[in-house]
Scaffold this active site. Sequence first.
Site, short mmCIF file in Angstrom:
data_model
loop_
_atom_site.label_atom_id
_atom_site.label_comp_id
_atom_site.label_asym_id
_atom_site.label_seq_id
_atom_site.Cartn_x
_atom_site.Cartn_y
_atom_site.Cartn_z
N ILE A 13 1.49 -1.15 0.55
CA ILE A 13 -0.37 0.44 0.22
C ILE A 13 0.94 1.45 0.14
O ILE A 13 0.63 2.60 -0.57
CB ILE A 13 -1.02 -0.48 0.71
CG1 ILE A 13 -1.62 -1.37 1.28
CG2 ILE A 13 -2.12 1.11 0.81
CD1 ILE A 13 -2.40 -1.29 3.00
N LEU A 36 13.30 -2.24 3.87
CA LEU A 36 12.81 -3.70 2.77
C LEU A 36 13.13 -5.02 3.88
O LEU A 36 14.14 -5.38 3.39
CB LEU A 36 14.72 -2.86 2.12
CG LEU A 36 14.43 -2.29 1.00
CD1 LEU A 36 15.47 -1.73 0.96
CD2 LEU A 36 13.32 -1.64 0.44
N ASP A 132 -9.39 -3.30 9.22
CA ASP A 132 -10.75 -3.04 10.23
C ASP A 132 -10.31 -4.91 11.17
O ASP A 132 -11.32 -5.03 11.89
CB ASP A 132 -10.96 -4.10 9.52
CG ASP A 132 -11.00 -4.76 8.64
OD1 ASP A 132 -9.36 -5.30 8.41
OD2 ASP A 132 -11.47 -5.67 7.61
N GLU A 133 -8.65 -5.40 11.27
CA GLU A 133 -8.88 -6.26 12.13
C GLU A 133 -8.64 -5.91 13.91
O GLU A 133 -9.38 -6.78 14.22
CB GLU A 133 -7.41 -7.21 11.75
CG GLU A 133 -7.84 -7.41 10.07
CD GLU A 133 -6.66 -8.84 10.35
OE1 GLU A 133 -5.68 -9.36 10.76
OE2 GLU A 133 -7.15 -8.81 9.19
N TYR A 157 -1.30 -10.52 15.16
CA TYR A 157 -1.36 -9.21 14.05
C TYR A 157 -2.40 -8.18 14.69
O TYR A 157 -2.60 -7.05 14.88
CB TYR A 157 -1.44 -9.47 12.63
CG TYR A 157 -1.69 -8.34 12.09
CD1 TYR A 157 -0.78 -7.53 11.84
CD2 TYR A 157 -3.42 -7.77 11.08
CE1 TYR A 157 -1.25 -6.60 10.60
CE2 TYR A 157 -3.13 -7.29 10.40
CZ TYR A 157 -2.30 -6.30 10.13
OH TYR A 157 -3.01 -5.56 9.74
N ALA A 159 -3.87 -7.39 17.04
CA ALA A 159 -3.71 -7.31 18.77
C ALA A 159 -2.30 -5.93 19.03
O ALA A 159 -2.90 -5.42 18.95
CB ALA A 159 -3.17 -8.36 18.98
N LYS A 161 -1.59 -4.32 15.87
CA LYS A 161 -2.14 -2.74 15.11
C LYS A 161 -2.79 -2.27 16.37
O LYS A 161 -3.07 -1.15 16.33
CB LYS A 161 -3.14 -3.25 14.49
CG LYS A 161 -2.09 -4.03 13.48
CD LYS A 161 -0.86 -2.40 12.49
CE LYS A 161 -1.40 -1.82 11.51
NZ LYS A 161 -0.47 -0.95 11.18
N LYS A 196 -0.38 -13.00 0.39
CA LYS A 196 -1.37 -12.63 0.46
C LYS A 196 -3.02 -13.65 -0.59
O LYS A 196 -2.32 -13.46 -1.86
CB LYS A 196 -2.18 -11.18 0.12
CG LYS A 196 -1.01 -10.02 1.37
CD LYS A 196 -1.29 -10.52 2.67
CE LYS A 196 -0.15 -9.90 3.81
NZ LYS A 196 0.15 -9.01 3.43
N PRO A 212 -4.62 -23.13 -2.30
CA PRO A 212 -5.29 -23.61 -0.93
C PRO A 212 -6.35 -22.66 -0.40
O PRO A 212 -5.66 -21.67 0.70
CB PRO A 212 -3.86 -23.10 -0.50
CG PRO A 212 -2.91 -22.26 -0.97
CD PRO A 212 -3.44 -22.15 -2.21
N ARG A 221 -14.46 -11.05 3.13
CA ARG A 221 -14.24 -10.51 3.69
C ARG A 221 -14.23 -8.50 3.41
O ARG A 221 -15.33 -8.93 1.93
CB ARG A 221 -12.30 -10.54 3.32
CG ARG A 221 -11.29 -11.42 3.88
CD ARG A 221 -11.02 -11.16 5.54
NE ARG A 221 -10.12 -12.30 6.67
CZ ARG A 221 -11.03 -12.70 7.40
NH1 ARG A 221 -12.49 -12.53 7.00
NH2 ARG A 221 -10.35 -12.94 7.75
#
Length: 359
Positions: A13, A36, A132-133, A157, A159, A161, A196, A212, A221
């Site tokens: 992003i 990086l 949003d998580e 992750y 938690a 954020k 992703k 998978p 989502r």
Amino acid sequence: MKNVLVTGGAGFIGSNFVRYLLKAEPQVKIVNLDALTYAGSLENLQDLPNPSRHIFVRGDICDSKLVDRLMREHAIDTVVHFAAESHVDRSILGPAPFIRTNLVGTFTLLEVARRVWGTQRIGVRFHHVSTDEVFGSLMPTDPPFRESTPYAPRSPYAASKAGSDHLVRAYFHTYGLPVTITNCSNNYGPYQFPEKLIPLMILNALQGKPLPVYGDGRQIRDWVYVEDHCEAIHLVLREGRPGETYNVGGGNQLSNIELVQKICALLDELRPLAPSHPGTAPAKYASLITHVADRPGHDRRYAMDISKIRAELGWSPRHDIESGLRATVEWYLSHLDWVAKISQAKDFQAWLNANYSNR
Ligand code: NAD
Ligand code: DAU
């Protein structure tokens, strides 16, 4: 906004945002600070519009001295903070880097901004890019997340954020640092690292590998095209109220299995497979779909209520999933050289083995 420090601007992003801002703000100079890691690459910053207004610095957001020097040397008035460990599955197998970068890194940036800007309140802004998580998991009929929804993160992750969001807000209330936060749903589009869901499925399909799908694939989502997210952040920087949080979402709620089927249908059209037997119809990419063991603690559904940013700032997404997904699949098909370079990232093949081989 004159001199902008973008953190994590070599990631998915962040690199899209750098491109967006160089076009949208013809006077702005960008200092792009990125460590990086496996997820960041200078390949994402090729062919920038107006590259002379972009300075890349390889470095860590936890390096307080470096951040201090950059902010003073470049008279930074705006920080847009993307840098993070961002992959939920990696946070399950190894949470430590998430705590370091997402919590300690955000804390470091806040402390330096507080020190360098002092009591200056006008003309400076610290914008934190979040997810949003932090709000947890919705059931199918629950109303979408609002800005006032209580935090209930469920992965390391999410938690980390959530903790970073709390720190950012605390610096507003305690020190008066002019902050804004955006909490956004799942992004997709060009330059997304192929760990992703969407790029992984496109690239596995092209190599004839299994696709998978975790568990029953009915997790939902709310997909937003990355350029729409960049536009929302830009608007919040310009017109958002300090201390406020804005939810950003695409209004495209889809189950994972529906999404993977759409990707397969697009590939059937754009890159058809040969028939499995001479004289028969072409084989279908959907035949590669394989259900595998679920993600532990897998959030069932995310959905964003975007009425606040729409009412206050007039933002709404420009892309629907049909146009955005087609553009994304076409972008990956025409950037296989980028894919080849990115896939050589440190430990990527090891990561694929660790996450998928015994699933
Ligand atoms: P990404 O993993 O593609 O990129 C992260 C970037 O941060 C990489 O370039 C990496 O090198 C850099 N980085 C990591 N640790 C660093 C450190 N210690 N110091 C400096 N740079 C470091 O992530 P992304 O998907 O582009 O996400 C960017 C931000 O947006 C993250 O904060 C994420 O939580 C948030 N977000 C992502 C999504 C999404 O769907 N991808 C949705 C909402 C919010
Ligand atoms: O909601 C915003 C978040 O979206 C961001 O904060 C994160 O940084 C970003 O990674 C993303 O998190 P998700 O876990 O939702 O994204 P991911 O692409 O990993 O997975 C999307 C869905 O697909 C999720 O339900 C898990 C599932 N999935 C994922 C992978 C990688 C599969 O079924 N199979 C897979 O191989």
